[in-house]
Scaffold this motif. Structure first.
Motif, PDB file in Angstrom:
ATOM      1  N   SER A  12       0.845  -1.201   0.000  1.00  0.00           N
ATOM      2  CA  SER A  12       0.000   0.000   0.000  1.00  0.00           C
ATOM      3  C   SER A  12       0.877   1.245   0.000  1.00  0.00           C
ATOM      4  O   SER A  12       1.958   1.264   0.605  1.00  0.00           O
ATOM      5  CB  SER A  12      -0.927   0.012   1.220  1.00  0.00           C
ATOM      6  OG  SER A  12      -0.173   0.048   2.419  1.00  0.00           O
ATOM      7  N   ASN A  50       1.468   9.973   4.867  1.00  0.00           N
ATOM      8  CA  ASN A  50       1.375  10.025   6.323  1.00  0.00           C
ATOM      9  C   ASN A  50       2.121  11.263   6.797  1.00  0.00           C
ATOM     10  O   ASN A  50       3.349  11.332   6.721  1.00  0.00           O
ATOM     11  CB  ASN A  50       1.974   8.757   6.932  1.00  0.00           C
ATOM     12  CG  ASN A  50       1.856   8.737   8.444  1.00  0.00           C
ATOM     13  OD1 ASN A  50       0.965   9.354   9.001  1.00  0.00           O
ATOM     14  ND2 ASN A  50       2.758   8.034   9.095  1.00  0.00           N
ATOM     15  N   ARG A  97       4.398   7.136   2.440  1.00  0.00           N
ATOM     16  CA  ARG A  97       4.511   5.893   3.208  1.00  0.00           C
ATOM     17  C   ARG A  97       4.214   4.695   2.308  1.00  0.00           C
ATOM     18  O   ARG A  97       3.174   4.646   1.647  1.00  0.00           O
ATOM     19  CB  ARG A  97       3.553   5.897   4.398  1.00  0.00           C
ATOM     20  CG  ARG A  97       3.651   4.631   5.256  1.00  0.00           C
ATOM     21  CD  ARG A  97       2.803   4.716   6.488  1.00  0.00           C
ATOM     22  NE  ARG A  97       1.380   4.830   6.178  1.00  0.00           N
ATOM     23  CZ  ARG A  97       0.412   4.866   7.089  1.00  0.00           C
ATOM     24  NH1 ARG A  97       0.733   4.843   8.379  1.00  0.00           N
ATOM     25  NH2 ARG A  97      -0.851   4.968   6.724  1.00  0.00           N
ATOM     26  N   ARG A 141       3.866   0.630   2.665  1.00  0.00           N
ATOM     27  CA  ARG A 141       3.743  -0.481   3.624  1.00  0.00           C
ATOM     28  C   ARG A 141       3.682  -1.795   2.845  1.00  0.00           C
ATOM     29  O   ARG A 141       2.890  -1.936   1.913  1.00  0.00           O
ATOM     30  CB  ARG A 141       2.510  -0.321   4.499  1.00  0.00           C
ATOM     31  CG  ARG A 141       2.545   0.916   5.385  1.00  0.00           C
ATOM     32  CD  ARG A 141       1.247   1.108   6.156  1.00  0.00           C
ATOM     33  NE  ARG A 141       1.159   0.207   7.296  1.00  0.00           N
ATOM     34  CZ  ARG A 141       0.333  -0.819   7.382  1.00  0.00           C
ATOM     35  NH1 ARG A 141      -0.471  -1.104   6.366  1.00  0.00           N
ATOM     36  NH2 ARG A 141       0.287  -1.586   8.462  1.00  0.00           N
ATOM     37  N   THR A 156       3.055  -5.704   3.673  1.00  0.00           N
ATOM     38  CA  THR A 156       2.575  -6.621   4.711  1.00  0.00           C
ATOM     39  C   THR A 156       2.471  -8.029   4.146  1.00  0.00           C
ATOM     40  O   THR A 156       1.997  -8.225   3.021  1.00  0.00           O
ATOM     41  CB  THR A 156       1.202  -6.170   5.229  1.00  0.00           C
ATOM     42  OG1 THR A 156       1.289  -4.817   5.680  1.00  0.00           O
ATOM     43  CG2 THR A 156       0.731  -7.049   6.377  1.00  0.00           C
ATOM     44  N   ILE A 190      13.309   3.040   7.087  1.00  0.00           N
ATOM     45  CA  ILE A 190      12.691   1.734   6.882  1.00  0.00           C
ATOM     46  C   ILE A 190      12.735   1.015   8.223  1.00  0.00           C
ATOM     47  O   ILE A 190      13.765   1.005   8.899  1.00  0.00           O
ATOM     48  CB  ILE A 190      13.400   0.915   5.777  1.00  0.00           C
ATOM     49  CG1 ILE A 190      12.727  -0.450   5.621  1.00  0.00           C
ATOM     50  CG2 ILE A 190      14.874   0.755   6.035  1.00  0.00           C
ATOM     51  CD1 ILE A 190      13.211  -1.262   4.429  1.00  0.00           C
ATOM     52  N   GLU A 208       7.072  -2.509  11.441  1.00  0.00           N
ATOM     53  CA  GLU A 208       5.975  -1.916  12.212  1.00  0.00           C
ATOM     54  C   GLU A 208       5.670  -2.779  13.433  1.00  0.00           C
ATOM     55  O   GLU A 208       5.643  -4.015  13.355  1.00  0.00           O
ATOM     56  CB  GLU A 208       4.735  -1.790  11.325  1.00  0.00           C
ATOM     57  CG  GLU A 208       3.647  -0.931  11.930  1.00  0.00           C
ATOM     58  CD  GLU A 208       2.529  -0.684  10.927  1.00  0.00           C
ATOM     59  OE1 GLU A 208       2.410   0.459  10.451  1.00  0.00           O
ATOM     60  OE2 GLU A 208       1.793  -1.638  10.627  1.00  0.00           O
ATOM     61  N   ASN A 268       3.273  -4.287  15.629  1.00  0.00           N
ATOM     62  CA  ASN A 268       1.872  -4.678  15.805  1.00  0.00           C
ATOM     63  C   ASN A 268       1.804  -6.165  16.134  1.00  0.00           C
ATOM     64  O   ASN A 268       2.782  -6.892  16.016  1.00  0.00           O
ATOM     65  CB  ASN A 268       1.036  -4.347  14.559  1.00  0.00           C
ATOM     66  CG  ASN A 268       1.576  -5.025  13.305  1.00  0.00           C
ATOM     67  OD1 ASN A 268       1.873  -6.221  13.299  1.00  0.00           O
ATOM     68  ND2 ASN A 268       1.725  -4.243  12.229  1.00  0.00           N
ATOM     69  N   THR A 277       5.142  -6.506   8.830  1.00  0.00           N
ATOM     70  CA  THR A 277       4.848  -5.301   8.051  1.00  0.00           C
ATOM     71  C   THR A 277       6.081  -4.403   8.039  1.00  0.00           C
ATOM     72  O   THR A 277       6.531  -3.938   9.094  1.00  0.00           O
ATOM     73  CB  THR A 277       3.651  -4.530   8.631  1.00  0.00           C
ATOM     74  OG1 THR A 277       2.500  -5.371   8.611  1.00  0.00           O
ATOM     75  CG2 THR A 277       3.377  -3.273   7.810  1.00  0.00           C
ATOM     76  N   PHE A 278       6.651  -4.178   6.873  1.00  0.00           N
ATOM     77  CA  PHE A 278       7.757  -3.245   6.704  1.00  0.00           C
ATOM     78  C   PHE A 278       7.195  -1.905   6.243  1.00  0.00           C
ATOM     79  O   PHE A 278       6.318  -1.855   5.369  1.00  0.00           O
ATOM     80  CB  PHE A 278       8.762  -3.761   5.671  1.00  0.00           C
ATOM     81  CG  PHE A 278       9.694  -4.805   6.204  1.00  0.00           C
ATOM     82  CD1 PHE A 278      10.930  -4.451   6.720  1.00  0.00           C
ATOM     83  CD2 PHE A 278       9.332  -6.142   6.207  1.00  0.00           C
ATOM     84  CE1 PHE A 278      11.798  -5.412   7.212  1.00  0.00           C
ATOM     85  CE2 PHE A 278      10.191  -7.106   6.701  1.00  0.00           C
ATOM     86  CZ  PHE A 278      11.426  -6.748   7.213  1.00  0.00           C
ATOM     87  N   VAL A 279       7.716  -0.823   6.820  1.00  0.00           N
ATOM     88  CA  VAL A 279       7.259   0.526   6.480  1.00  0.00           C
ATOM     89  C   VAL A 279       8.443   1.312   5.928  1.00  0.00           C
ATOM     90  O   VAL A 279       9.524   1.338   6.532  1.00  0.00           O
ATOM     91  CB  VAL A 279       6.664   1.251   7.706  1.00  0.00           C
ATOM     92  CG1 VAL A 279       6.213   2.654   7.326  1.00  0.00           C
ATOM     93  CG2 VAL A 279       5.491   0.457   8.277  1.00  0.00           C
ATOM     94  N   LEU A 288       9.412   5.174   4.703  1.00  0.00           N
ATOM     95  CA  LEU A 288       8.991   6.576   4.737  1.00  0.00           C
ATOM     96  C   LEU A 288       9.968   7.430   3.946  1.00  0.00           C
ATOM     97  O   LEU A 288      11.188   7.304   4.107  1.00  0.00           O
ATOM     98  CB  LEU A 288       8.912   7.084   6.183  1.00  0.00           C
ATOM     99  CG  LEU A 288       7.873   6.428   7.108  1.00  0.00           C
ATOM    100  CD1 LEU A 288       7.961   7.023   8.504  1.00  0.00           C
ATOM    101  CD2 LEU A 288       6.462   6.599   6.544  1.00  0.00           C
TER     102      LEU A 288
END
Length: 662
Positions: free
Chosen positions: A269, A273, A278, A280, A282, A332, A335, A337, A343-345, A347
């Protein structure tokens, strides 16, 4: 007495009333002097100056002739200053002890720190040696990869059997997988050396992401993994280094597909942000424990679990991604959760305010992405290329291959020999000699070779007036942009990294030869109209250079030809001549004189029946040895060798031309 009393006197007297002047006195101050002092007759006073603080005893003796001595003494105490008192000395002692202890602790800590730094340095040296080894091996791997991937692409195009084609595609895919691993090792080495620079351009992120995920669609189908893409609408254009961001996304997606089981889900996705773009990624794979989510970005680190025992990896992909994002002023991370999987983020800043002017690429260029593997040239593009042997030109163009790897040389010969007359050389020295001897229409050269490398050979070919027009294609495993720039600086016309696409190489050779042929026809045709027009439209700088060349050639035989002489002839001061010539030719006047002499000497060696000593004299060199050394440094060979290899093809070429005319 106080310490500030610098001198004092003490008087004394014996109780003698009959004869007081006959009394003889002796004095001694114990603690200050050892010998007794006999005072003059009639004197009864002693004086002392600048005594140090301490305890003393003043002893006095008195006697008359033929009488026993009388002895008396008095204690004298000179008190010390406050900074020399006993308690001050105790304080000094305590300070000394504490200072010594602190010094001991500091030295001990420094030694420990030095050992720790030495240990880190040794570990770093070992790691750098390993990386250098991996880098060298990576360069070596590129050569056999060329002999794997290039023929496989030919087989995929020519094979009609579906089963064989599927087998070839598996070989091709795994070959490119090895190539990507090799590229990662070399990229990491460049990062450690600080050779990776940001080169951002304004990009439509929607199109960019779609180009990347195309490479994973087939993999998703094979593993039966749901691969979903969600991009927020109306995203603005962002300033990114496409090559670096592509490598980051590619590494994360590769890991997601690697650790996600069949029938799993992967989602990518893209949205905004705050002031960041951003991205993401997953997956529903095995996941990463919370305490290890930062360690996965360490070099060579792999999460210790059952999956890694089956799915082997290098542990450098995420480390490389973190370093690339730091260069990109982005982030990088994993995340935090409790959802299954990982989940890698990623930015990235939205605007270009974080970029320096030199980090911006204002003109858009073709992407060289990690996910875009080399593909064969399509039949349509091949058809557009002009054949090397077409029309009335029945003579095959000459092609020189300078390569120390015999297998690659044999493969290129096999593919190109139907269209070209092939000559071979195994290093730059032989390649330079063959170039002067055969005057090929195009040269394909490796860079890393014994005796003389491709860069030096290219530089010497381009400096020689007889060979400077020949196009040179650098074909090498060294793919860093700095190395490409180095090759282009010395005059290389094209730079193709290994493993290369053979159709790409064919078309590049054909186009370079065609361009040279068109230029030759344009400027050396039968009509003199163009020549006359060009000669009549000369700029001031061209006229200046012609005048300078005429002056140097007219006085070339003078061994004492100096810059001052030329500046007087041309009507400029020495400094003005220096600046102008540096601006036009990137040479100072003395270099210009030397190079002009050498080029004229090369022409005489190739075309006139003169001895080397005569040519040395005619071109103004002070000695034959000096001429030989300068010539060898500039042309890469001795004058006698140049004469030998240059005069032979002249007769051969004339006989070939006569045969063609007949």
């Amino acid at each position: 007495m106080s310490h500030d009393i610098k001198n004092f006197s003490i008087s004394f007297s014996a109780l003698e009333y009959n004869n007081p002047n006959n009394v003889i006195y002796q004095a001694r101050l114990n603690g200050f002097e050892k010998e007794w002092t006999i005072l003059p007759q009639g004197s009864n006073t002693v004086t002392y100056t600048n005594l140090k603080p301490g305890r003393y005893t003043l002893e006095i003796k008195a006697n008359l002739p033929n009488t026993p001595e009388l002895h008396r003494e008095i204690k004298i105490v000179i008190t010390p200053p406050i900074w020399l008192s006993w308690w001050a000395k105790i304080l000094y002692l305590l300070i000394l002890i504490v200072g010594s202890f602190c010094t001991y602790i500091s030295i001990k800590h420094r030694i420990a720190q030095k050992k720790e730094n030495q240990k880190k340095q040794n570990e770093n040296n070992i790691m750098q040696s390993q990386l250098q080894f991996f880098t060298d091996i990576s360069h070596e791997i590129r050569t056999p990869l060329t002999l794997i991937l290039t023929p496989i692409e030919e087989l995929i195009k020519s094979t009609k059997d579906p089963d064989l084609k599927a087998t070839y595609k598996i070989i091709d895919q795994n070959g490119h997988r090895i190539l990507r691993l090799v590229n990662q090792v070399m990229e990491m080495r460049k990062l450690d050396k600080g050779q990776v620079k940001l080169c951002a351009e304004q990009t439509d992120i929607n199109d960019f992401i779609h180009e990347i995920i195309v490479s994973f669609n087939h993999l998703a189908q094979e593993k039966n993994i749901g691969f979903d893409l969600h991009i927020a609408p109306d995203l603005p254009s962002v300033w990114i280094d496409q090559e670096k961001l592509d490598k980051v996304i590619f590494n994360v997606l590769s890991n997601a597909f690697k650790y996600t089981p069949a029938n799993g889900e992967i989602e990518l996705s893209v949205d905004i942000n705050d002031s960041f773009l951003r991205i993401r990624i997953t997956d529903t794979g095995c996941g990463i424990p919370k305490d290890l989510r930062e360690k996965v970005f360490n070099r060579f680190y792999q999460v210790p679990n059952e999956n890694n025992k089956v799915k082997m990896g290098t542990g450098i992909g995420l480390h490389l991604s973190r370093q690339l994002m730091e260069i990109h002023h982005g982030q990088i991370f994993v995340e935090d959760n409790d959802q299954p999987g990982t989940t890698f983020v990623i930015l990235l800043p939205l605007d270009d305010s974080y970029l320096k002017p030199e980090e911006k690429k204002l003109e858009h260029s073709d992407r060289n992405l990690a996910t875009l593997v080399q593909t064969s040239i399509s039949p349509e593009s091949t058809a557009e290329a002009l054949p090397a042997n077409s029309g009335k030109n029945k003579r095959k163009p000459k092609l020189l291959i300078v390569e120390d790897n015999q297998e690659i040389k044999d493969y290129i010969y096999k593919v190109l020999s139907p269209e070209y007359q092939i000559f071979e050389a195994k290093n730059g020295k032989e390649g330079l000699e063959m170039t002067i001897k055969e005057l090929p229409d195009c040269i394909i050269s490796d860079i890393m070779m014994p005796e003389m490398d491709g860069i030096e050979m290219c530089d010497k070919i381009k400096k020689n007036e007889q060979t400077s027009h020949i196009p040179i294609i650098m074909l090498t495993a060294k793919t860093a942009i700095e190395q490409r720039i180095e090759g282009l600086k010395v005059g290389a016309d094209s730079y193709i990294p290994k493993p290369f696409n053979i159709e790409h190489l064919k078309i590049r050779i054909q186009k370079l030869i065609e361009v040279r042929r068109v230029m030759k026809n344009k400027y050396e045709g039968k009509s003199n109209t163009i020549k006359e027009e060009i000669s009549s439209l000369k700029s001031t700088d061209e006229k200046f250079l012609e005048k300078l060349e005429k002056i140097v050639k007219s006085k070339m035989a003078e061994t004492d030809l100096s810059v001052e002489t030329i500046s007087q002839e041309i009507g400029l001061s020495r400094s003005q001549l220096q600046r102008k010539l540096k601006q036009l030719t990137q040479q100072n006047p003395s270099d210009y004189i030397r190079i002009t002499r050498l080029r004229h000497a090369a022409w005489l060696l190739a075309s006139k029946n003169l001895s080397i000593s005569e040519i040395s004299y005619v071109t103004g060199f002070s000695s034959l040895s000096h001429f030989s050394n300068c010539f060898k440094e500039f042309y890469g060979m001795s004058p006698s060798h140049y004469m030998e290899i240059h005069r032979v093809p002249k007769k051969t070429q004339d006989s070939e031309d006569e045969a063609q005319q007949s």
